[in-house]
Design an enzyme around this catalytic site. Structure first.
Site, mmCIF file in Angstrom:
data_model
loop_
_atom_site.group_PDB
_atom_site.id
_atom_site.type_symbol
_atom_site.label_atom_id
_atom_site.label_comp_id
_atom_site.label_asym_id
_atom_site.label_seq_id
_atom_site.Cartn_x
_atom_site.Cartn_y
_atom_site.Cartn_z
ATOM 1 N N HIS A 1 35.218 -9.088 10.383
ATOM 2 C CA HIS A 1 35.121 -8.928 12.039
ATOM 3 C C HIS A 1 35.182 -7.536 12.389
ATOM 4 O O HIS A 1 34.543 -6.783 13.263
ATOM 5 C CB HIS A 1 35.924 -9.923 12.674
ATOM 6 C CG HIS A 1 35.819 -11.183 12.380
ATOM 7 N ND1 HIS A 1 36.345 -12.143 11.324
ATOM 8 C CD2 HIS A 1 34.829 -12.346 12.681
ATOM 9 C CE1 HIS A 1 36.516 -13.212 11.516
ATOM 10 N NE2 HIS A 1 35.076 -13.256 11.970
ATOM 11 N N HIS B 1 39.140 -11.035 10.498
ATOM 12 C CA HIS B 1 39.338 -10.507 9.267
ATOM 13 C C HIS B 1 38.526 -9.396 9.302
ATOM 14 O O HIS B 1 38.205 -8.736 10.218
ATOM 15 C CB HIS B 1 39.233 -11.727 8.376
ATOM 16 C CG HIS B 1 39.939 -12.868 8.474
ATOM 17 N ND1 HIS B 1 40.935 -13.330 8.449
ATOM 18 C CD2 HIS B 1 39.509 -14.171 9.033
ATOM 19 C CE1 HIS B 1 41.786 -14.210 8.749
ATOM 20 N NE2 HIS B 1 40.459 -15.156 8.951
ATOM 21 N N ARG C 1 26.124 -15.154 15.077
ATOM 22 C CA ARG C 1 25.528 -16.278 14.397
ATOM 23 C C ARG C 1 25.995 -17.635 15.158
ATOM 24 O O ARG C 1 27.181 -17.783 14.856
ATOM 25 C CB ARG C 1 25.391 -16.167 12.842
ATOM 26 C CG ARG C 1 24.782 -17.207 12.173
ATOM 27 C CD ARG C 1 25.057 -17.023 10.459
ATOM 28 N NE ARG C 1 24.450 -18.100 10.054
ATOM 29 C CZ ARG C 1 24.872 -19.373 9.590
ATOM 30 N NH1 ARG C 1 25.928 -19.592 10.194
ATOM 31 N NH2 ARG C 1 24.149 -20.207 9.066
ATOM 32 N N THR D 1 35.553 -14.178 20.437
ATOM 33 C CA THR D 1 36.017 -14.845 19.416
ATOM 34 C C THR D 1 36.922 -16.045 19.860
ATOM 35 O O THR D 1 37.667 -15.925 20.806
ATOM 36 C CB THR D 1 36.705 -14.084 18.101
ATOM 37 O OG1 THR D 1 37.194 -14.950 17.212
ATOM 38 C CG2 THR D 1 37.942 -13.294 18.840
ATOM 39 N N ARG D 2 36.821 -17.182 18.885
ATOM 40 C CA ARG D 2 38.008 -18.343 19.195
ATOM 41 C C ARG D 2 38.616 -18.313 17.694
ATOM 42 O O ARG D 2 39.178 -19.560 17.610
ATOM 43 C CB ARG D 2 37.358 -19.454 19.664
ATOM 44 C CG ARG D 2 35.964 -19.838 18.941
ATOM 45 C CD ARG D 2 35.579 -21.214 19.326
ATOM 46 N NE ARG D 2 35.763 -22.429 18.364
ATOM 47 C CZ ARG D 2 34.821 -22.596 17.284
ATOM 48 N NH1 ARG D 2 33.696 -21.891 17.440
ATOM 49 N NH2 ARG D 2 35.186 -23.420 16.407
#
Length: 584
Positions: A216, A213, A302, A208-209
């Site tokens: 996730h 929340h 996605r 992730t970047r």
């Protein structure tokens, strides 16, 4: 080299079979460092290059042992493979300008010291290849377009990357220096050892970047259940997409979120990667990197590593193109790929589901990134179903509502237009308001104190405005109010200042559009008359142009409205934008 990934381990072998470790022993490093300072030319690395060097040295980019030579570069760009046939989708290159190459006298077979900004020698490169890339071909194959500079990496390639690439092997002298979250900055070897110590047999890695929340958390727990694995949160803290949330804020969010996983279910480690936002190719790259760090499974999301829309307003990559490419190569990756559709909150069930799992007729709730930013800006409540209160608190500290943000108001216009009078009136109002520290930067005063050596050529005028903008940016970043009063006749530099300051808070451009005729009538110093007689050169409005702003936030003609009326218009704008709303 390292023997990590032996048959005794349950973790996958590193890519290529061996975990690369290019660091010399302390004694060897000290000896070579002394020689390098005396004999070798040196190159100061860019931020991207420094990220690449760190992962080359510690094995994150195994099996690479340095920057790609010409043969390997062409193979990777065109075929997603190294010359030996191993998958490798992103070219790792050391770029330099032709002039710098000539100045340093870099030649094949010679040594080149690679330094950070503080003059620390991080590594020594043995030069094996010097070549000129075709950037259009690289952009087309790696990113999907040969010229669309709305893609941040295509823009970077054409505007910042040098015209020459240097290939060669590296020897590491020291780790790049970091001062933040040191306990979370684990190398591939260190992370593998930690996982082994925890007796984890399967590890599902999550890239992730962005802040994480509840959706996730649910996604990663679903993946853990599907894979019967533990979770590795492995966020990027190198270079991400311009405009992303800074990594300090994100890591604090991850640390809070980690507390909401079942005990011993998940761990957090940071990846100093310079992302390329290359979509499907980058997803494949991320998989190989996580394999080197010990992951047995990897979640491909996605629009994984997508940069957003292209110049035509359409997504650069199809939403699930990354799924297709990575699954195509899953058999030779040695890592199990997990793919999921978007998770949404189903209100009547009180849980997160993938979109295709939502029962017909159920009410679905979601908050987009744009909506989240709007709520943060305006201080609107963020529901518990979306994220945790501790995460909201961190985000509000980093991105306060506008009434707690800094801002800059930039008055531009001809000499005598009324800029200074309006700026002083606004200064008094904001001091009376008392909600922020207020600073006024007057163009004439800045020239006397910061730009005394500058003349009035276009280059000198631009430099003066850049200096004013730099100071204003610091004030805005510190959540103060900054008032600028300057002629600033050129659109390009005004917009450059806007771009810089807008990273830190609000920017409001006020065009004080009083006509030249009125300004000349008001001129008690006779500056316009002297300019018309040729006694003053490069005078804006006479023999030097004033470029009216194309899109100012506020337009004022002081020949048609009083100071009080004009000030009232500015105050109403600030109130409507949320900067003057009283907050607790």
């Amino acid at each position: 080299m390292s023997d990590i990934g032996s048959s005794q381990s349950t973790l996958p072998l590193p890519h290529g079979g061996t975990l690369i470790d290019l660091y010399l022993s302390p004694g060897e490093a000290a000896k070579l460092s002394k020689q390098a300072r005396q004999e070798f030319p040196s190159l100061t690395l860019t931020q991207r290059q420094l990220c690449d060097v760190e992962l080359l040295l510690n094995g994150g980019f195994s099996p690479l042992t340095g920057f790609l030579n010409e043969e390997a570069y062409h193979s990777v760009v065109k075929d997603l493979r190294l010359p030996n046939g191993l998958l490798w989708p992103i070219p790792i290159t050391l770029d330099i300008t032709s002039q710098k190459l000539q100045d340093l006298k870099v030649e094949i077979g010679k040594q080149l010291s690679l330094k950070d900004d503080d003059n620390n020698i991080i590594a020594i490169l043995t030069v094996e290849s010097i070549y000129k890339p075709d950037k259009k071909i690289e952009a087309k194959h790696v990113f999907g377009s040969e010229d669309d500079v709305t893609h941040p990496s295509i823009k970077y390639l054409f505007e910042q990357v040098g015209d020459i690439y240097i290939g060669g092997t590296l020897r590491g002298l020291q780790r790049p220096l970091h001062f933040d979250f040191l306990e979370l900055r684990l190398t591939p070897k260190e992370l593998r050892e930690k996982v082994e110590k925890l007796h984890w047999k399967r590890v599902v890695a999550f890239q992730t970047r962005n802040p994480m929340h509840r959706s996730h958390r649910e996604l990663t727990l679903r993946a853990a259940r599907d894979a019967k694995a533990n979770v590795l949160l492995h966020p990027v803290v190198g270079m991400t997409k311009p405009g992303d949330v800074d990594h300090y804020t994100r890591v604090r969010c991850y640390m809070e979120l980690l507390k909401h996983y079942p005990t011993s279910m998940a761990t957090l480690s940071l990846l100093p990667l310079a992302m390329r936002m290359a979509g499907p190719r980058e997803a494949l790259w991320h998989t190989l990197i996580r394999k080197n760090f010990g992951a047995t499974h990897f979640i491909v999301g996605r629009d994984h590593a997508g940069p957003g829309n292209n110049k035509d307003g359409k997504p650069f990559y199809e939403p699930y193109a990354a799924h297709e490419l990575v699954l195509k190569h899953e058999g030779e990756l040695g890592v199990k790929i997990l793919t999921y559709k978007e998770f949404v909150f189903v209100e009547d069930r009180g849980e997160y589901l993938q979109q295709h799992e939502v029962p017909e007729g159920s009410r679905v709730l979601s908050i987009s990134g744009t909506e989240l930013r709007r709520r943060l800006n305006k201080g609107i409540a963020i529901p518990d179903w979306f994220t945790y209160p501790e995460v909201v608190k961190i985000l509000r500290q980093a991105y306060p509502q506008k009434s707690k943000q800094g801002f800059t108001i930039f008055f531009t216009g001809l000499s005598g237009a009324g800029k200074s009078t309006l700026a002083k009136a606004l200064l008094v109002f904001l001091l009376q308001d008392g909600s922020r520290p207020v600073t006024m930067l007057d163009g004439d005063e800045i020239r006397q104190n910061l730009s005394v050596e500058l003349g009035f050529s276009k280059q000198a005028r631009d430099m003066n405005i850049k200096r004013i903008g730099y100071v204003a940016g610091l004030i805005t970043k510190s959540r103060g109010a900054c008032i600028i009063s300057a002629i600033a006749p050129y659109e390009e530099v005004r917009e450059a200042v806007r771009k810089e300051i807008s990273q830190h808070g609000g920017f409001i451009l006020v065009h004080v559009a009083t006509s030249l005729e009125v300004c000349e009538e008001r001129d008690v110093k006779n500056l316009y008359a002297r300019a018309r007689r040729g006694e003053i050169k490069n005078f804006t409005g006479i023999d030097d142009p004033y470029e009216p702003p194309r899109q100012p936030e506020i337009y004022i003609d002081t020949s048609k409205s009083s100071v009080i009326e004009s000030l009232h218009e500015i105050i109403l704008f600030l109130e409507a934008e949320g900067y003057l709303v009283k907050s607790d």
